[in-house]
Design an enzyme around this catalytic site. Structure first.
Site, short mmCIF file in Angstrom:
data_model
loop_
_atom_site.label_atom_id
_atom_site.label_comp_id
_atom_site.label_asym_id
_atom_site.label_seq_id
_atom_site.Cartn_x
_atom_site.Cartn_y
_atom_site.Cartn_z
N LEU A 167 0.79 -1.35 -0.09
CA LEU A 167 -0.02 0.27 0.00
C LEU A 167 0.94 1.30 0.05
O LEU A 167 2.05 1.20 0.44
CB LEU A 167 -0.91 -0.17 1.32
CG LEU A 167 -1.95 -1.30 1.20
CD1 LEU A 167 -2.29 -1.53 2.63
CD2 LEU A 167 -2.98 -0.92 0.39
N PRO A 168 0.29 2.25 -0.29
CA PRO A 168 1.11 3.62 -0.69
C PRO A 168 1.62 4.15 0.87
O PRO A 168 3.20 4.43 0.82
CB PRO A 168 0.21 4.43 -1.09
CG PRO A 168 -1.14 3.92 -1.65
CD PRO A 168 -1.36 2.59 -0.75
N LYS A 205 15.56 0.39 4.73
CA LYS A 205 14.97 1.01 3.41
C LYS A 205 15.06 2.46 3.51
O LYS A 205 15.46 3.23 2.41
CB LYS A 205 13.60 0.41 3.26
CG LYS A 205 12.75 1.28 2.29
CD LYS A 205 13.06 0.73 0.73
CE LYS A 205 12.21 1.53 0.01
NZ LYS A 205 12.61 1.53 -1.42
N LYS A 265 8.47 11.46 -0.61
CA LYS A 265 7.79 10.83 0.48
C LYS A 265 9.04 9.88 1.45
O LYS A 265 9.00 10.04 2.67
CB LYS A 265 6.75 9.67 -0.14
CG LYS A 265 6.05 9.03 1.08
CD LYS A 265 5.34 7.78 0.47
CE LYS A 265 6.23 6.62 0.27
NZ LYS A 265 5.72 5.41 0.33
#
Ligand code: NAD
Length: 329
Positions: A76-77, A188, A263
């Site tokens: 999911l985003p 990450k 983001k």
């Protein structure tokens, strides 16, 4: 959870990454495993179902996916979507199903706080359920080719590691256990902070070299042979026409969108703040990706479009050819 014994696998979030990842599972899982999918976008469910009609079942929501599957993956985003799908979406969430003893893996790139909140909620409600963060690197092309890497939030002795690794390797190559819950995400985010900073540094260094009269192909060779050697310049060179397979050489398309870099960069800065790490490059880096994300010449393109945003000359080849031609006449 022994994957050879499961009969249902769930996948929620069939976007640019999730759709090809679920496609690999549909192509490679043992025949007896049915795949239950859900996305708010009906078209992506239809597409997967069309590609694998015998294997894919379209569901009406996250709860139905969880009811029917022993292993559930999500892609999911952002953190708010992950919290919604697992626990905050009223009666239609993964946790509104009885997921006792099941294996849940979230591959989204989100803030570590949301991931830990979901894990705590699951641990409290379903003590026998396992939840892992497993964000990926390698982009849409990597997801399509099945070459993405997974950064897994568990330690090397985790009892589920062999099964989870086998499952994730159906969609990618390397699976790196990063040490414990939310550490896959921490790895990450720190990776993307670094690669984002390097892309800006390569763009600036190339620009100053080119303005000093150097051919960018020469600079590419120089960095590759010297102490500045790095993968962004080698294989994702922000200057078009230097490395043919780089997104820049095809108009900055088919890469890692600049808004996604903004983001991830922002999430990395939040994480750094929370853990008390100094970032002298953070503010400038974020402002660059934010500016490029809002610039119509750069929006929706590969994040290495920062070369364009910073005023680099993309027409260097044409300019060089014209200069040569004018010398000859
Ligand atoms: P995307 O926007 O293409 O896909 C997200 C999907 O989730 C969409 O299909 C959307 O409809 C669905 N969705 C949203 N809310 C939902 C809900 N409540 N229930 C069900 N489905 C819902 O995004 P993406 O590019 O596939 O990225 C997914 C994640 O992977 C992000 O966290 C991103 O940062 C990360 N990632 C992306 C890339 C990349 O190159 N695109 C690379 C590495 C990691």
């Amino acid at each position: 959870m022994d994957l050879s014994k499961i009969s249902g696998l769930g996948f929620v979030g069939l976007g640019a990454m999730g759709l090809p990842m679920a496609g690999h599972l549909a192509a490679k899982l043992p025949e007896n495993v049915r795949i239950f999918v859900y996305d708010i976008n009906q078209a992506s469910m239809d597409q997967l179902h069309q590609d694998y009609p015998k294997r894919i079942t379209k569901c009406s929501g996250a709860k139905e996916v969880a009811d029917k599957s022993e292993v559930i993956l999500t892609m999911l985003p952002e953190g708010k979507h992950v919290r919604l799908v697992y626990m905050e979406g009223g009666s239609d969430t993964i946790c509104s199903s009885d997921v006792s003893g099941k294996l849940l893996v979230d591959c989204s790139t989100i803030d570590t706080a949301s991931s830990l909140a979901v894990k705590d909620y699951i641990n409290e409600k379903f003590p026998t359920t396992s939840f892992y963060d497993a964000p990926v690197s390698g982009g849409v092309v990597g997801a399509q080719k099945g070459t993405i890497a997974f950064f897994l939030g568990c330690d090397g002795n985790d009892k589920n590691l062999p099964h989870v690794t086998r499952l994730l390797q159906l969609m990618g190559k390397e699976v790196i256990p990063c040490g414990g819950p939310s550490k896959g995400l921490a790895a990450k985010l720190s990776n993307n902070y670094l690669s984002g900073i390097i892309a800006i540094a390569v763009s600036e260094a190339m620009d100053m070299g080119m303005r000093s009269g150097l051919d960018p192909r020469v600079l590419h060779k120089v960095y590759g042979a010297g102490t500045a050697q790095n993968t962004i310049c080698d294989r994702f060179c922000p200057v078009p026409g230097v490395y043919p397979e780089a997104p820049s050489s095809r108009g900055y398309t088919n890469g890692f969108k600049v808004q996604l870099m903004r983001k991830d960069f922002g999430l990395a800065l939040d994480m750094a703040k929370r853990v008390g790490a100094k970032n002298v490059l953070g503010e400038a880096g974020y402002a660059t990706y934010d500016g490029a994300s809002n610039d119509p010449r750069c929006k929706d393109l590969d994040s290495r479009v920062v070369f364009r945003y910073l005023g680099g000359n993309e027409d260097w080849q044409k300019d060089a050819d014209e200069a040569t031609a004018s010398k000859l006449t």
